[in-house]
Design a protein around this motif. Structure first.
Motif, PDB file in Angstrom:
ATOM      1  N   PRO A 141       4.088  -4.505   3.028  1.00  0.00           N
ATOM      2  CA  PRO A 141       4.719  -4.228   4.329  1.00  0.00           C
ATOM      3  C   PRO A 141       4.663  -2.743   4.715  1.00  0.00           C
ATOM      4  O   PRO A 141       4.673  -2.421   5.897  1.00  0.00           O
ATOM      5  N   GLN A 142       4.563  -1.869   3.737  1.00  0.00           N
ATOM      6  CA  GLN A 142       4.509  -0.435   4.027  1.00  0.00           C
ATOM      7  C   GLN A 142       3.249  -0.073   4.824  1.00  0.00           C
ATOM      8  O   GLN A 142       3.208   0.950   5.483  1.00  0.00           O
ATOM      9  N   ARG A 143       2.249  -0.940   4.788  1.00  0.00           N
ATOM     10  CA  ARG A 143       1.024  -0.703   5.561  1.00  0.00           C
ATOM     11  C   ARG A 143       1.349  -0.645   7.053  1.00  0.00           C
ATOM     12  O   ARG A 143       0.926   0.273   7.758  1.00  0.00           O
ATOM     13  N   GLU A 144       2.102  -1.620   7.538  1.00  0.00           N
ATOM     14  CA  GLU A 144       2.458  -1.639   8.955  1.00  0.00           C
ATOM     15  C   GLU A 144       3.378  -0.479   9.308  1.00  0.00           C
ATOM     16  O   GLU A 144       3.296   0.070  10.408  1.00  0.00           O
ATOM     17  N   GLN A 145       4.255  -0.101   8.386  1.00  0.00           N
ATOM     18  CA  GLN A 145       5.141   1.036   8.635  1.00  0.00           C
ATOM     19  C   GLN A 145       4.326   2.320   8.789  1.00  0.00           C
ATOM     20  O   GLN A 145       4.609   3.137   9.670  1.00  0.00           O
ATOM     21  N   ALA A 146       3.302   2.486   7.958  1.00  0.00           N
ATOM     22  CA  ALA A 146       2.447   3.672   8.056  1.00  0.00           C
ATOM     23  C   ALA A 146       1.647   3.647   9.355  1.00  0.00           C
ATOM     24  O   ALA A 146       1.517   4.671  10.031  1.00  0.00           O
ATOM     25  N   ARG A 147       1.137   2.477   9.698  1.00  0.00           N
ATOM     26  CA  ARG A 147       0.397   2.360  10.963  1.00  0.00           C
ATOM     27  C   ARG A 147       1.286   2.734  12.144  1.00  0.00           C
ATOM     28  O   ARG A 147       0.863   3.430  13.059  1.00  0.00           O
ATOM     29  N   GLN A 148       2.516   2.243  12.138  1.00  0.00           N
ATOM     30  CA  GLN A 148       3.440   2.545  13.233  1.00  0.00           C
ATOM     31  C   GLN A 148       3.769   4.033  13.269  1.00  0.00           C
ATOM     32  O   GLN A 148       3.836   4.634  14.346  1.00  0.00           O
ATOM     33  N   ALA A 149       3.965   4.639  12.116  1.00  0.00           N
ATOM     34  CA  ALA A 149       4.264   6.076  12.075  1.00  0.00           C
ATOM     35  C   ALA A 149       3.095   6.881  12.648  1.00  0.00           C
ATOM     36  O   ALA A 149       3.306   7.869  13.364  1.00  0.00           O
ATOM     37  N   LEU A 150       1.869   6.454  12.374  1.00  0.00           N
ATOM     38  CA  LEU A 150       0.701   7.143  12.936  1.00  0.00           C
ATOM     39  C   LEU A 150       0.608   6.920  14.448  1.00  0.00           C
ATOM     40  O   LEU A 150       0.267   7.843  15.193  1.00  0.00           O
ATOM     41  N   LYS A 151       0.924   5.699  14.900  1.00  0.00           N
ATOM     42  CA  LYS A 151       0.931   5.432  16.350  1.00  0.00           C
ATOM     43  C   LYS A 151       1.969   6.307  17.041  1.00  0.00           C
ATOM     44  O   LYS A 151       1.715   6.856  18.113  1.00  0.00           O
ATOM     45  N   ASP A 152       3.150   6.411  16.427  1.00  0.00           N
ATOM     46  CA  ASP A 152       4.208   7.236  17.009  1.00  0.00           C
ATOM     47  C   ASP A 152       3.768   8.690  17.080  1.00  0.00           C
ATOM     48  O   ASP A 152       3.989   9.360  18.095  1.00  0.00           O
ATOM     49  N   LEU A 153       3.145   9.176  16.022  1.00  0.00           N
ATOM     50  CA  LEU A 153       2.663  10.556  16.004  1.00  0.00           C
ATOM     51  C   LEU A 153       1.576  10.745  17.049  1.00  0.00           C
ATOM     52  O   LEU A 153       1.563  11.740  17.775  1.00  0.00           O
ATOM     53  N   ALA A 154       0.675   9.792  17.183  1.00  0.00           N
ATOM     54  CA  ALA A 154      -0.392   9.881  18.187  1.00  0.00           C
ATOM     55  C   ALA A 154       0.198   9.830  19.590  1.00  0.00           C
ATOM     56  O   ALA A 154      -0.252  10.560  20.486  1.00  0.00           O
ATOM     57  N   GLY A 155       1.214   9.007  19.805  1.00  0.00           N
ATOM     58  CA  GLY A 155       1.870   8.932  21.111  1.00  0.00           C
ATOM     59  C   GLY A 155       2.532  10.237  21.464  1.00  0.00           C
ATOM     60  O   GLY A 155       2.515  10.670  22.618  1.00  0.00           O
ATOM     61  N   GLN A 156       3.083  10.894  20.475  1.00  0.00           N
ATOM     62  CA  GLN A 156       3.710  12.188  20.693  1.00  0.00           C
ATOM     63  C   GLN A 156       2.647  13.206  21.096  1.00  0.00           C
ATOM     64  O   GLN A 156       2.894  14.078  21.910  1.00  0.00           O
TER      65      GLN A 156
END
Length: 166
Positions: A141-156
């Protein structure tokens, strides 16, 4: 599960013996195993879930071992019990989960960095994510959490204020 996940129960094994000296081939082999995400079952025995790609990687490793003066063999096999298989899968999955958690943590830290550092950090973390995903066979499950964290960083990155030219 994702279609690219190998059929449960089938594994590719590499048995090998490599001379201690010179140490460079042993170190190169250790690095290769780390990149591939192998399960180290015993001294001289590693395994990966069976698919064409993993079999090819272990066949190449066997060739490199033999070129370095060692002996090697590649096998395809199935464990006799699910418990035995889980005992191989769980440490592999835990290692990937830790790598993903580290990526998510680094992405969170990068959010507070100045824009140029944030951009460099995002590029570095995306490359790191691709490397981890190549050796991730069981999708914790940590895979999706990492993907989301990267999306959030990219959105920023996308909403970062534009510099005004004078």
């Amino acid at each position: 599960m994702v279609d690219s996940v190998p059929a449960p129960g089938e594994w590719v094994f590499l048995t090998y013996r490599l001379p201690r000296e010179p140490s460079a081939p042993r170190l190169a082999l250790w690095r290769k195993f780390k990149r591939l995400g192998v399960a180290q079952l015993a001294d001289g025995l590693v395994a990966l879930p069976a698919d064409v790609r993993t079999q090819e990687h272990l066949e190449w490793a066997a060739e490199e071992i033999e070129e370095a003066g060692g002996t090697a063999g590649v096998w395809v096999a199935r464990p006799l019990t699910r418990t035995l298989e889980r005992s191989v899968i769980e440490p592999m999955n835990a290692a990937r989960a830790g790598e993903y958690a580290d990526i998510a943590r680094q992405a969170q830290l990068a959010r507070d960095a100045p824009e140029p550092e944030r951009t460099r950090g995002l590029r570095r973390l995306r490359a790191q994510m691709r490397r981890v995903e190549r050796r991730d066979f069981f999708r914790p499950p940590q895979r999706e959490q990492a993907r989301q964290a990267l999306k959030d960083l990219a959105g920023q990155e996308m909403v970062a204020p534009m510099e005004v030219s004078s």
